[in-house]
Design an enzyme around this catalytic site. Structure first.
Site, PDB file in Angstrom:
ATOM      1  N   ASP A  92      -7.153  -6.897   3.932  1.00  0.00           N
ATOM      2  CA  ASP A  92      -7.905  -6.186   3.015  1.00  0.00           C
ATOM      3  C   ASP A  92      -9.042  -7.354   1.683  1.00  0.00           C
ATOM      4  O   ASP A  92     -10.011  -6.965   1.967  1.00  0.00           O
ATOM      5  CB  ASP A  92      -7.279  -5.631   1.484  1.00  0.00           C
ATOM      6  CG  ASP A  92      -7.881  -5.004   0.801  1.00  0.00           C
ATOM      7  OD1 ASP A  92      -9.869  -4.940   0.758  1.00  0.00           O
ATOM      8  OD2 ASP A  92      -7.601  -3.855  -0.127  1.00  0.00           O
ATOM      9  N   LYS A 134       1.833 -15.951   3.906  1.00  0.00           N
ATOM     10  CA  LYS A 134       2.321 -16.604   3.085  1.00  0.00           C
ATOM     11  C   LYS A 134       3.853 -16.779   2.970  1.00  0.00           C
ATOM     12  O   LYS A 134       4.696 -16.400   2.075  1.00  0.00           O
ATOM     13  CB  LYS A 134       1.804 -15.801   1.757  1.00  0.00           C
ATOM     14  CG  LYS A 134       2.317 -16.766   0.114  1.00  0.00           C
ATOM     15  CD  LYS A 134       1.130 -18.112  -0.066  1.00  0.00           C
ATOM     16  CE  LYS A 134       0.906 -18.366  -1.503  1.00  0.00           C
ATOM     17  NZ  LYS A 134       0.251 -20.057  -0.832  1.00  0.00           N
ATOM     18  N   ASP A 145     -13.737  -9.020   2.919  1.00  0.00           N
ATOM     19  CA  ASP A 145     -14.462  -8.448   1.722  1.00  0.00           C
ATOM     20  C   ASP A 145     -15.149 -10.381   1.941  1.00  0.00           C
ATOM     21  O   ASP A 145     -16.239 -10.593   1.745  1.00  0.00           O
ATOM     22  CB  ASP A 145     -14.175  -7.963   0.628  1.00  0.00           C
ATOM     23  CG  ASP A 145     -14.152  -6.898   0.327  1.00  0.00           C
ATOM     24  OD1 ASP A 145     -14.296  -5.835   1.726  1.00  0.00           O
ATOM     25  OD2 ASP A 145     -14.433  -5.678  -0.363  1.00  0.00           O
ATOM     26  N   TYR A 168       1.195  -1.156   0.123  1.00  0.00           N
ATOM     27  CA  TYR A 168       0.027  -0.054   0.003  1.00  0.00           C
ATOM     28  C   TYR A 168       0.715   1.011  -0.046  1.00  0.00           C
ATOM     29  O   TYR A 168       0.387   2.535   0.165  1.00  0.00           O
ATOM     30  CB  TYR A 168      -1.155  -0.094   1.409  1.00  0.00           C
ATOM     31  CG  TYR A 168      -2.206  -1.009   0.963  1.00  0.00           C
ATOM     32  CD1 TYR A 168      -3.127  -0.596   0.618  1.00  0.00           C
ATOM     33  CD2 TYR A 168      -1.849  -2.534   0.764  1.00  0.00           C
ATOM     34  CE1 TYR A 168      -4.232  -1.689   0.404  1.00  0.00           C
ATOM     35  CE2 TYR A 168      -2.568  -3.278   0.886  1.00  0.00           C
ATOM     36  CZ  TYR A 168      -4.287  -2.795   0.183  1.00  0.00           C
ATOM     37  OH  TYR A 168      -5.160  -3.971  -0.002  1.00  0.00           O
ATOM     38  N   ASP A 186      -3.952 -18.786   1.415  1.00  0.00           N
ATOM     39  CA  ASP A 186      -5.069 -19.613   0.688  1.00  0.00           C
ATOM     40  C   ASP A 186      -5.547 -19.801   1.146  1.00  0.00           C
ATOM     41  O   ASP A 186      -7.142 -20.185   0.565  1.00  0.00           O
ATOM     42  CB  ASP A 186      -4.290 -20.454  -0.661  1.00  0.00           C
ATOM     43  CG  ASP A 186      -2.712 -20.913  -0.257  1.00  0.00           C
ATOM     44  OD1 ASP A 186      -3.056 -21.115   1.362  1.00  0.00           O
ATOM     45  OD2 ASP A 186      -2.405 -21.981  -1.255  1.00  0.00           O
TER      46      ASP A 186
END
Ligand code: ATP
Length: 341
Positions: free
Chosen positions: A230, A173, A234, A125, A206
């Site tokens: 982020d 990850k 959602d 970001y 994942d």
């Protein structure tokens, strides 16, 4: 303190409809309790860019600085020039995104009650993207021990305050992003050692995305980096009914900003059909934060009234169109007001 200055960023798209709903509820609290607010409307976003040539004018920043907390409606095309700047300016390092099941709201499980604790200052970001040549771009991703440690500490502290599951899963990850996420994971592990009462585990992002669909009720605190947070938030919002239900907080050591997870939803703007639950649940989070920061039971009590009113309306199947109901934004807000006092 019993009077709090609240900076209200009206925003774009459905922003004005949602912030009007939140303002109605805050004024109602003003009229019916000892918790008082002075609400100052702040210009920021696409509208401010058109009117003043800047998405976040200096006078808006000054107003926000003079307040105890900021409640923000969604901002349109200029969102990055508002929220990312505010996050940096006030060092709002923790992005808190709860996802909870409510009665009569279509969900993947009736027992979801999780909180995504997302690092809010680093990762991709920072906008560090560079062209190697016309057809090749390189993006840099920043992960530091300092930022990882403070978000991990925030997550574990949040877990200690929960009365139910009290567990933290660090999501990363590190099998691919060995150095960056390796550092993040190691820092989370070291922090976990200081909280032996909190169950700690790790998941690759994942696997986390899959398990959020498969058994969302198993999660309590999800501790993760900026980009993964982020995306996962959602997903988590959808698991419990959609973006119209999703609140968020951006928290720093001295200041906090509260806003819906979703964007400006221009497709439904001006139609009086937006679900104000996202901003009302954000308002609830703001009252909890004020209560905690200023050691004041008043805002805590009022925060409970908001959530109880929302739950009670859903129980009676009174809801907006996005979650299967027929109520308008204003009618839903009126019913909330009636059931609060
Ligand atoms: P952004 O890119 O700024 O995140 P977006 O265009 O991807 O925004 P959102 O505005 O976040 O999308 O929302 C996606 C869709 O979800 C909207 O187009 C709208 O139909 C629906 N939606 C979002 N928020 C609400 C809400 N409060 N009430 C009802 N529907 C909503």
């Amino acid at each position: 303190m019993t009077r709090y200055n609240i900076a209200l960023v009206v925003g774009d798209g459905i922003g004005p409809e949602l912030t009007t709903s939140a303002k109605t509820i805050l004024e109602l609290i003003n009229d019916n309790s000892n918790t008082k607010f002075t609400i100052k409307e702040v210009n920021a976003g696409d509208d401010a860019l058109t009117k003043f040539g800047k998405a976040l004018p200096d006078f808006s920043i000054d107003l926000i600085k003079k307040s105890e907390a900021c409640l923000k409606g969604p901002v349109g095309e200029s969102a990055a020039d508002v929220i990312i700047v505010l996050r940096r300016l006030f060092d709002l390092y923790a992005n808190i995104r709860p996802a909870k099941s409510y009665p009569n709201i279509k969900n993947l499980s009736d027992n979801v009650d999780l909180v995504i604790v997302r690092e809010n200052t680093e990762d991709v970001y920072l906008g560090w993207e560079f062209s190697i040549d016309e057809n090749t771009i390189i993006a840099l991703r920043l992960i530091s021990e300092k930022a990882s440690r403070r978000i991990a500490e925030y997550a574990f502290k949040t877990a200690t305050l929960r009365d139910k599951k009290r567990k933290v899963v660090a999501v990363h990850k590190a099998n691919v992003l060995r150095k960056g996420d390796g550092l993040f994971a190691k820092t989370c592990r070291l922090t976990a050692e200081q909280y032996p009462d909190i169950e700690y585990s790790e998941l690759y992002v994942d696997a986390c995305a899959m398990n959020l669909i498969r058994n969302p009720e198993d999660f309590d605190i999800v501790l993760t980096t900026n980009l993964f947070g982020d995306i996962l938030s959602d997903e988590a919002a959808q698991v419990v009914g959609g973006l119209g239900m999703a609140p968020a907080a951006n928290v720093g050591n001295n200041f906090a900003l509260f806003e819906p997870v979703h964007g400006s939803a221009f497709d439904i703007a001006g139609k009086n059909i937006a679900n104000p639950s996202s901003i009302l649940l954000s308002t609830k989070m703001m009252l909890e934060w004020l209560g905690d920061k200023y050691k004041d039971d008043g805002p805590f009590n009022e925060s409970r009234r908001i959530e109880d009113a929302i739950t009670s309306l859903f129980r009676q199947n009174k809801k907006t169109k996005d979650i299967g109901g027929t109520l308008s934004t204003t009618d839903f807000t009126k019913l909330i007001a009636i059931s609060m006092y």
